[in-house]
Design a protein around this motif. Structure first.
Motif, PDB file in Angstrom:
ATOM      1  N   SER A  47       0.821  -1.216   0.000  1.00  0.00           N
ATOM      2  CA  SER A  47       0.000   0.000   0.000  1.00  0.00           C
ATOM      3  C   SER A  47       0.853   1.263   0.000  1.00  0.00           C
ATOM      4  N   PRO A  85      -2.757   0.781  -4.617  1.00  0.00           N
ATOM      5  CA  PRO A  85      -3.942   0.499  -3.801  1.00  0.00           C
ATOM      6  C   PRO A  85      -4.726  -0.717  -4.279  1.00  0.00           C
ATOM      7  N   THR A  86      -4.760  -0.959  -5.601  1.00  0.00           N
ATOM      8  CA  THR A  86      -5.534  -2.092  -6.104  1.00  0.00           C
ATOM      9  C   THR A  86      -4.969  -3.413  -5.591  1.00  0.00           C
ATOM     10  N   GLU A  97      -5.661  -3.649  -1.889  1.00  0.00           N
ATOM     11  CA  GLU A  97      -7.068  -3.968  -1.640  1.00  0.00           C
ATOM     12  C   GLU A  97      -7.352  -5.445  -1.910  1.00  0.00           C
ATOM     13  N   LEU A 108      -6.092  -7.326   1.004  1.00  0.00           N
ATOM     14  CA  LEU A 108      -6.997  -7.137   2.137  1.00  0.00           C
ATOM     15  C   LEU A 108      -8.246  -7.997   1.980  1.00  0.00           C
ATOM     16  N   ALA A 109      -8.808  -8.031   0.775  1.00  0.00           N
ATOM     17  CA  ALA A 109     -10.012  -8.835   0.538  1.00  0.00           C
ATOM     18  C   ALA A 109      -9.726 -10.311   0.769  1.00  0.00           C
ATOM     19  N   GLY A 143      -6.211  -2.245   6.862  1.00  0.00           N
ATOM     20  CA  GLY A 143      -7.430  -1.472   6.674  1.00  0.00           C
ATOM     21  C   GLY A 143      -7.210   0.004   6.968  1.00  0.00           C
ATOM     22  N   LEU A 174      -5.052   1.663   4.177  1.00  0.00           N
ATOM     23  CA  LEU A 174      -5.832   1.952   2.974  1.00  0.00           C
ATOM     24  C   LEU A 174      -6.850   3.062   3.231  1.00  0.00           C
ATOM     25  N   GLU A 204      -6.980   6.382   0.925  1.00  0.00           N
ATOM     26  CA  GLU A 204      -8.161   6.644   0.102  1.00  0.00           C
ATOM     27  C   GLU A 204      -9.207   7.498   0.804  1.00  0.00           C
ATOM     28  N   LEU A 236     -13.796   2.359   6.204  1.00  0.00           N
ATOM     29  CA  LEU A 236     -12.720   1.380   6.356  1.00  0.00           C
ATOM     30  C   LEU A 236     -11.938   1.634   7.642  1.00  0.00           C
TER      31      LEU A 236
END
Length: 345
Positions: free
Chosen positions: A109, A114-115, A118, A121-122, A161, A164, A168, A173
């Protein structure tokens, strides 16, 4: 399970792992791969925080490569060796998969990706409840240091979390990360009475997670404080004050654990290499990263110098463990190859 003994061994690997010395060696050691990713990833974070960007990116690449191998093996066992996967998912070390993913994501991050962060994180969020529940269901008294990995995995989600959320400016979050932060502390308080204190003197390496879990908790608190100052106003003055006080207290408790565990290593030396030494390198690196982050976000600038000293201690520990792991792997593979070559055909 007794805390004074080794972690339970997974069931014998099916045929696919017995076809080569390398696969045979890996089948017995993939449980340590998550801790290796965690240790390497947090060393990368610490080097970034102190401005050693080239070294940070090199160790990040190493952590990413190790994580990719771990992920491929995880999927292979889930799809092709379900009984083995289920047995390993019920061990105290199972949450390392989540923790390793979040540590890697936290470093990614910072790169402005970020993608990718993320996605990590998912993935960690999907794995977390499954591995958390299966591990907690087997908790009992006299556990090794890996009992704290449920706290580490939960706080890892909070760290990623919050990072990010800061990048963002996502308030939802940040609030989710705050809930995970408090849940992680609850898990630590529940796990602490189950920890076998004899492990301080007898443990083979993972006893350090008792302090490392507090370190990642302090890092999560620091990231939450940073998220508040970098974007939308998330916490009122009272909430921010409580969060800051708890974060500093967690770091103090972590440093106390660090001192106790280091003194125990000197009093009861354990010079032989053990796979669980990766679980020593990670808490050392996490303590350094937490100290550096708290120095910045909690406005305690004098902590920066001790944090850098702790970082280089962690780097030295990581180098020792990595060298021992490589040497042991080469020796084991050569030994198994020699045995197979002499076996009657």
């Amino acid at each position: 399970m007794s805390g004074s003994g080794p972690l339970p061994s997974p069931p014998p690997a099916p045929a696919p792992y017995g076809r080569s010395p390398l696969r045979d060696w890996w089948a017995r050691r993939q449980s340590a791969a998550g801790a290796a990713v965690m240790a390497t990833g947090i060393v990368s974070v610490g080097l970034h925080l102190t401005g050693y960007e080239v070294a940070s990116r090199v160790t990040l690449a190493m952590a990413g490569a190790a994580w990719a191998v771990l992920a491929a093996d995880f999927v292979a066992r889930l799809t092709l060796e379900r009984p083995r996967w289920l047995a390993e998912a019920g061990t105290p070390a199972a949450p390392t998969a989540v923790a390793a993913t979040t540590v890697l994501g936290a470093r990614v991050s910072v790169l402005g990706r970020p993608t990718a962060a993320e996605a990590l994180l998912a993935l960690a969020a999907v794995l977390w409840p499954v591995l958390l529940v299966t591990a907690v269901r087997r908790w009992e008294r006299g556990m090794p240091g890996s009992v704290f990995l449920c706290c580490v995995a939960t706080q890892g989600l909070a760290v990623l979390g919050a990072a990010l959320a800061r990048a963002e400016e996502a308030a939802w979050l940040a609030h989710t990360a705050l809930v995970l932060f408090w849940l992680g502390l609850v898990l630590y308080c529940v796990a602490l009475p189950l920890f076998d204190l004899r492990q301080v003197a007898e443990g083979a390496g993972d006893q350090w997670v008792a302090g490392g879990a507090l370190a990642v908790s302090a890092l999560a608190g620091a990231e939450l404080l940073a998220a508040d100052t970098a974007g939308p106003h998330l916490w009122n003055d009272d909430d921010a004050g409580v969060l800051r006080a708890v974060t500093v207290a967690l770091l103090v408790l972590d440093l106390a654990w660090y001192a106790v565990l280091l003194a125990a290593e000197a009093r009861w030396p354990r010079p032989g290499y053990d796979l669980r030494r990766w679980a020593t390198a990670f808490p050392m690196g996490m303590t350094a990263a937490a100290t550096l982050s708290v120095a910045d976000t909690a406005d305690v600038p004098w902590l920066a110098r001790p944090g850098e000293v702790l970082l280089w201690v962690a780097v030295a520990a990581w180098l020792v463990v990595a060298a021992a792991a490589v040497t042991g792997a080469a020796r084991a593979v050569r030994g198994r190859a020699a045995i197979r070559s002499r076996a009657p055909r």
